[in-house]
Design an enzyme around this catalytic site. Sequence first.
Site, short mmCIF file in Angstrom:
data_model
loop_
_atom_site.label_atom_id
_atom_site.label_comp_id
_atom_site.label_asym_id
_atom_site.label_seq_id
_atom_site.Cartn_x
_atom_site.Cartn_y
_atom_site.Cartn_z
CG HIS A 82 0.21 1.26 10.44
ND1 HIS A 82 0.15 2.38 9.65
CD2 HIS A 82 0.86 2.02 11.65
CE1 HIS A 82 0.31 3.55 10.24
NE2 HIS A 82 0.87 3.49 11.25
CG ASP B 189 4.35 -2.22 7.05
OD1 ASP B 189 5.51 -1.67 7.53
OD2 ASP B 189 3.15 -1.47 7.52
CD GLN C 151 6.99 -0.32 14.38
OE1 GLN C 151 7.96 -0.43 15.19
NE2 GLN C 151 6.26 0.76 14.27
CE LYS D 218 7.02 4.03 11.84
NZ LYS D 218 6.46 4.59 12.93
CB CYS E 58 -2.18 4.16 12.39
SG CYS E 58 -2.03 5.61 12.56
N1 PLP Z 1 3.70 0.23 9.18
C1 PLP Z 1 3.78 0.16 10.48
C2 PLP Z 1 3.79 -1.34 10.97
C3 PLP Z 1 4.07 1.16 11.39
O1 PLP Z 1 4.36 0.84 12.75
C4 PLP Z 1 3.93 2.36 10.79
C5 PLP Z 1 4.17 3.47 11.64
O2 PLP Z 1 4.05 3.46 12.81
C6 PLP Z 1 3.81 2.53 9.35
C7 PLP Z 1 3.46 1.58 8.63
C8 PLP Z 1 3.71 3.88 8.64
O3 PLP Z 1 5.10 4.43 8.87
P1 PLP Z 1 5.23 5.98 8.42
O4 PLP Z 1 4.48 6.72 9.16
O5 PLP Z 1 6.81 6.04 8.47
O6 PLP Z 1 4.98 5.86 6.86
#
Ligand code: PLP
Length: 426
Positions: free
Chosen positions: A139, A216, A219, A242, A382
Amino acid sequence: MSTTTTVPIRTATPTPPKREVASTREDFPILKRMIHGSPLVYLDSAATTQKPEAVINVLVDYYHQTNANVHRGLYALAAQATDKYEGARAKVAKFIGAGETEEIVFTRNTTESINLVAQSWGTKNLKSGDEILVSEMEHHSNLVPWFMLAKRTGAVVRHIPILDDGTLDLSKWNERFTNRTRLVALTHVSNVLGTINPVPEIAEMVHKHGALLLVDGAQGVPHMPVSVATLGADFVAFSAHKMLGPTGVGVLWGRRELLEAMDPFLGGGDMIRTVSMTAATWNDLPWKFEAGTPNIADVIGFGAAIDYLESIGMTEVRRHEIELTEYALEKMHSVDELEIHGPADPQLRAGVISFNHSDIHPHDLSTYLDRKGVAIRAGHHCAQPLMERLGQTATARASFYVYNNREDIDTLIDALQSAGRFFGRR
Ligand code: PLP
């Protein structure tokens, strides 16, 4: 100042009553909504999840009964607010098997947690020519902070490719490591492909090369049992929104010795021990990284979301998602026009299915499905480098959580077939 008190992990919290995943739907008021005359079928939990009544009630109750600033007040209300806020931290620590509550830092979201590490660890520890390894399925939150860090320090960001089946090309790992590799920043689960990466094995490899591993967990943590000890990572970042919690709360878990050695991220109130007109010293962990008034109500709401997930059990959450994913993949494969991305085996993926329709742009598909009450996401999610790898500018994406059921997937399939007929006629 009460912020220097150590908060023990509460192991004696009463076990909440067991909740059946099949009955969770009733707990989510938003699922009673009609959208364009049809019942809402929410299939965008990878973007953000819906909130159960239990979380909403805790937020309302906090403002009705407990609202006060934390850590500072010497009166009962402030002490109660502090207890609830720090109690939520203890719940998070227990939920991810952290050794110590002080290793849990509250941020705004996953993005901020990763930026915190890039700023506070990266700026101090990286020099020109040092290398950061990322993967092709990240992401933007786990790419851009490293690009920014590289620009500041002269470090270099390199990447590990993925295979056509949507898994990491692990054969390329060893050759990507050099004696300058300092950090690997990798997602646990891809928000596009659903791929679950073998983090414990990767952690071993990373540490063998003397580097650190940031995971990260945006998910991963919400969808399966995750213990930071088993993952073997050095930092894990994730978001409350999430996993049934409110927006505006993120978590950074880090190994204590790493967090101790890092400088603060932001400066201001609460993160200091002493301030003179020329200098300041820092508070203990985790408050060193929590400058200013935190998001008190939402952190407490997050605690309620964790209680809710624990009342189902994360093993059950994962089992339910495997079952739904298997069902959805089977049904989707029966629609000829769909190209489905990511691993074929539901055991290797989370409840996220990205796909393209041969005749319909993902945006048109999403707009059409919305008219039937079905909320899916369309776009680059993203993850533009991954889109390039897939040869797409956008995909459509359906993602599941505890409140989804087979009927939701049947409605999705009907709507996809109906879209095919509708666009085919034009
Ligand atoms: N990393 C992953 C794999 C994501 O799916 C997301 C959000 O969709 C993020 C990071 C970023 O999360 P946040 O927008 O809550 O910072």
